[in-house]
Design an enzyme around this catalytic site. Structure first.
Site, PDB file in Angstrom:
ATOM      1  N   ASP A   1      49.107 -12.079 -42.966  1.00 46.92           N
ATOM      2  CA  ASP A   1      47.764 -12.453 -43.379  1.00 46.92           C
ATOM      3  C   ASP A   1      46.918 -12.466 -42.105  1.00 46.92           C
ATOM      4  OD1 ASP A   1      45.521 -13.163 -44.744  1.00 46.92           O
ATOM      5  OD2 ASP A   1      46.443 -14.808 -45.856  1.00 46.92           O
TER       6      ASP A   1
HETATM    7  C1  BGC Z   1      43.244 -13.895 -46.968  1.00 40.77           C
HETATM    8  C2  BGC Z   1      43.915 -12.665 -47.519  1.00 40.77           C
HETATM    9  C3  BGC Z   1      43.022 -11.477 -47.292  1.00 40.77           C
HETATM   10  C4  BGC Z   1      42.742 -11.348 -45.814  1.00 40.77           C
HETATM   11  C5  BGC Z   1      41.862 -10.179 -45.454  1.00 40.77           C
HETATM   12  C6  BGC Z   1      42.794 -13.710 -45.540  1.00 40.77           C
HETATM   13  O1  BGC Z   1      42.003 -14.765 -45.133  1.00 40.77           O
HETATM   14  O2  BGC Z   1      44.130 -14.999 -47.056  1.00 40.77           O
HETATM   15  O3  BGC Z   1      44.196 -12.832 -48.873  1.00 40.77           O
HETATM   16  O4  BGC Z   1      43.621 -10.326 -47.821  1.00 40.77           O
HETATM   17  O5  BGC Z   1      42.084 -12.517 -45.379  1.00 40.77           O
HETATM   18  O6  BGC Z   1      40.562 -10.380 -45.860  1.00 40.77           O
END
Ligand code: BGC
Length: 740
Positions: free
Chosen positions: A273
């Site tokens: 993530d």
């Molecule tokens: C989120 C993810 C997301 C990623 C990219 C993160 O803060 O938890 O679900 O895909 O950001 O935007």
């Protein structure tokens, strides 16, 4: 090296690469070749490519080069990988190096309903169409990896991100996620199932350390991920922000190396993530393949390319060069990344994709109408058939955009029909008067920025409008702003925000004919429930929201959605909340899931705490009977399939759809058990008076529990009770069967 030499070296390598790429039979175009043959061909191409890559090039492939992309290797024609959020639509283009929008004018898309709605359809086939359409849009937008779906289990109604997930039941989430993934990936776009694992709250998501028993882990929190990998064949997976048993989930030896890659045989790519990686050695060794979104402690301002400071960038390269980490470690990551590329941007026959086309809008509308749940319908308040009336539409959620906000799943739809617009288009002869009623303010930080609008005058106006109407439709609930249904924080209250309860009570004093339209991805407290005539749960429905809501309110579509999670009467009735702070939100960033396997309806059933609305509940404008419920045998071996049959009859006046739900429980067991667990379901459509036989097959092996004493699944012998009904709290009949 002089330029001539360099050129000739380059052309040799390029030739070898072109030879490998073109001459080896292309795995994806030879339909008659067996899968094994295809895989072998691709794997040997990958071997050849790995042998041509420098260590620097390999390391470069393992981390971001921008907010949403990774580097390719130009000299070998290896492309970049482009990723995008998210689970219910392709996010607007984000800048190279910041979270700002890139400002494109060609990146608007179809906003599909959020995944709670998809889960509420209980319709896996429709989930396949959803995934396929979404994948087409991602492909059109030239994305190789779509960052979704999310299958974290709904543990507490306060989780700000529940709306992105598929509810509280691992079986339902598993059945719904598989066709979604297959649909996306048919387009040569990788789905990226997230957030693995135990990211069940947003509060402290970057710090909290989750402790949960093996049993709850395997029975509740992992099954949907396992189904995504084994049945869905997902090509990538995103690690969660939180820790599990002391180790960050993005580099977690048990979750990633042992369970995901070894036990489940996952051959795809683990993506962190954004900022979920914290350490070079652990990232390298404990299962992470691509590091995304890492902050750089300001190092970025002192060097040309701060992506070099990622844990899986220069520090990784140094460890490899020093021999502290073996080259086989980076080779495995690169192998997985190249495999993903052969499935996506190096596949020779990817479709081109489409976006904003009629078919996608139709799928979005179908999911939206099938997912809407009719919770309460006193005296057939819904559908509203009479057009020559005055309808007071109260509430900001009748007009507010629900595709903006919410965090990374925010969308830039080509259009979004609001509920008010939908109603006005449907009820052309009615007088529809809208009044905002309560004030939240314009930004996604509404909840913390006081609105400039005067709450009192809004309230007075709404009461006046309601008083003069035949029917009041109150569009309330949550929204996508901070502390509501939004990433990065949890809700701070279980009851409705922005003074809605008080306003509703004031309105009820002047007009009793009120229906509440709950726009949310979460359960809320409903202290006024007995005083109102109807409640519809409408989720976040995306582009087609207003049409779908009008479809159901008018009865043009008969509602058939079922709740994918329980609504507790009060917060303490929810399992996670009944054990105090350590269980939610945790103490000193440590959290213990004390309710263990008793999540959602498993808790309500077993502890006999009646929910306000039960998992699986959802009314229709017609009525159904489930009769002749039978199983094919009295006793089964562990290898058997239990064949359950029943007749479903539409006993009302309208066409409609019902979901037959099969739960199974074991009363005498050596371990604690939930009273019952969902093990099968089927949705069927019937004309008025129509009848159909339904057959639901359940593998006897699926009745096993995860036995911590042997670290494996254990199918206990003895009697099991099968419960068949149309909601977890509405069982038509029970049958006893035996496992030999
Ligand atoms: C989120 C993810 C997301 C990623 C990219 C993160 O803060 O938890 O679900 O895909 O950001 O935007």
């Amino acid at each position: 090296m002089n330029s001539k030499k360099a050129l000739s070296k380059f052309s040799k390598i390029a030739l070898i690469f072109i030879f490998i790429f073109l001459k080896t039979p292309d795995a994806f175009s030879q339909k008659n070749h067996s899968m094994a043959h295809e895989n072998n061909a691709v794997e040997s191409k990958i071997d050849s490519i790995i042998s041509l890559l420098t260590l620097e090039e390999k390391v470069d492939m393992c981390h971001a080069q921008s907010k949403f992309s990774t580097k390719g290797v130009e000299r070998l024609g290896i492309p970049e990988i482009w990723m995008s959020d998210g689970p219910h639509g392709v996010r607007a283009e984000i800048s190279w190096d910041s979270w700002d929008f890139a400002g494109w004018t060609n990146d608007s898309i179809t906003a599909f309903p959020a995944l709670t709605c998809l889960a509420a359809t209980f319709n896996p086939e429709l989930s396949g169409a959803f995934g396929y359409s979404l994948g087409e849009e991602a492909r059109y937008r030239k994305k190789d990896v779509l960052l979704g779906p999310g299958v974290n289990i709904y543990r507490t109604p306060l989780n700000g991100r529940n709306f992105e997930y598929m509810g509280e039941d691992p079986f339902l989430a598993s059945k719904m996620v598989v066709p979604y993934i297959k649909g996306v990936q048919k387009n040569g776009v990788a789905a990226c199932v997230k957030h693995y694992a135990l990211n069940n709250q947003e509060l402290w998501r970057n710090q909290v350390n989750v402790e949960v028993s093996d049993r709850a882990l395997y029975e509740i929190y992992l099954p949907a991920f396992k189904a995504a990998v084994i049945d869905g064949g997902v090509w990538s997976l995103m690690g969660a922000y939180n820790k599990f048993r002391g180790q960050y989930c993005c580099h977690n030896e048990l979750l990633l190396n042992k369970i995901l890659k070894k036990d489940w045989g996952f051959d795809g790519v683990v993506v962190s993530d954004w900022s979920g990686a914290h350490n070079t050695y652990e990232s390298a060794m404990f299962g992470l393949d691509i590091e995304m979104g890492t902050g750089t402690d300001g190092l970025g301002s002192t060097t040309a390319n701060h992506y070099d400071h990622y844990y899986l960038a220069t520090p990784f390269l140094k460890s490899l060069k020093a021999g502290d980490i073996d080259e086989s470690v980076v080779n495995d990551k690169v192998r997985r990344i190249l495999r993903l590329m052969y499935r996506t941007n190096m596949s020779s026959n990817r479709p081109l994709g489409r976006k904003n086309n009629q078919e996608h809008h139709d799928v979005a509308r179908k999911v939206a109408t099938e997912g809407i749940v009719l919770l309460k319908n006193k005296n057939n308040f819904f559908p509203i058939k009479d057009e020559n009336i005055t309808i007071a539409v109260i509430g900001e959620n009748a007009t507010r955009s629900m595709t903006a906000g919410g965090g990374s799943s925010e969308l830039k739809p080509q259009f979004e029909i609001s509920p008010l617009e939908g109603l006005k288009m449907r009820y052309k002869n009615a007088t529809i008067v809208h009044s905002m009623g309560y004030a939240t303010g314009p930004s996604v930080y509404d909840a913390v920025i006081p609105s400039k609008l005067d709450a009192d005058s809004l309230r007075v106006e709404a009461i006046k409008v309601a008083k003069n109407a035949d029917i009041v439709l109150f569009f309330g609930g949550l929204n996508k702003s901070h502390l509501q249904d939004c990433e990065g924080a949890d809700r701070e209250q279980f009851n409705l925000p922005f003074g809605q309860d008080e306003l509703l009570n004031d309105i009820l004093r002047v007009n009793k004919n009120v229906g509440y339209i709950l726009v949310s991805g979460n359960a809320v407290e409903m202290p006024w429930l007995n005083s109102i005539n109807g409640v519809i749960q409408t989720w976040y429905l995306g582009s087609m929201a207003g049409y779908a809501i009008a479809d159901v309110i008018s009865g043009d579509v008969n509602p058939s959605g079922k709740l994918p999670f329980s609504f507790p009467v009060k917060l303490q009735d929810n399992a996670a909340h009944s054990f105090g702070e350590l269980s939610y939100p945790g103490k000193d960033y440590n959290q213990v899931y004390k309710e263990d396997i008793l999540v959602g309806y498993r808790w309500h059933d077993t502890k006999k705490i009646a929910p306000l609305y039960a998992f699986g509940h959802g009314l229709s404008y017609t009525s159904f009977n489930i009769t002749d419920i039978k199983v094919d045998k009295k006793a089964y071996t562990p290898q058997d399939k239990i064949k359950l049959t029943c007749q479903v009859t539409n006993t009302g006046d309208l066409e409609g759809a019902e979901v037959v739900q099969v739960y199974i429980g074991k009363q005498k067991s050596k371990v604690k058990r939930a009273l019952k667990e969902l093990k099968g379901f089927q949705k069927i459509n019937l004309k008025s008076g129509g009848q159909k036989a339904v057959e639901i097959t359940i593998d006897a092996a699926n009745l096993a529990f995860y036995d911590e004493s042997i670290s494996d699944w254990n199918l206990e012998k003895g009697d099991y009770i099968i419960y068949v009904g149309n909601a977890s709290n509405n069982i038509a009949e029970t049958i006893k069967v035996n496992i030999k």
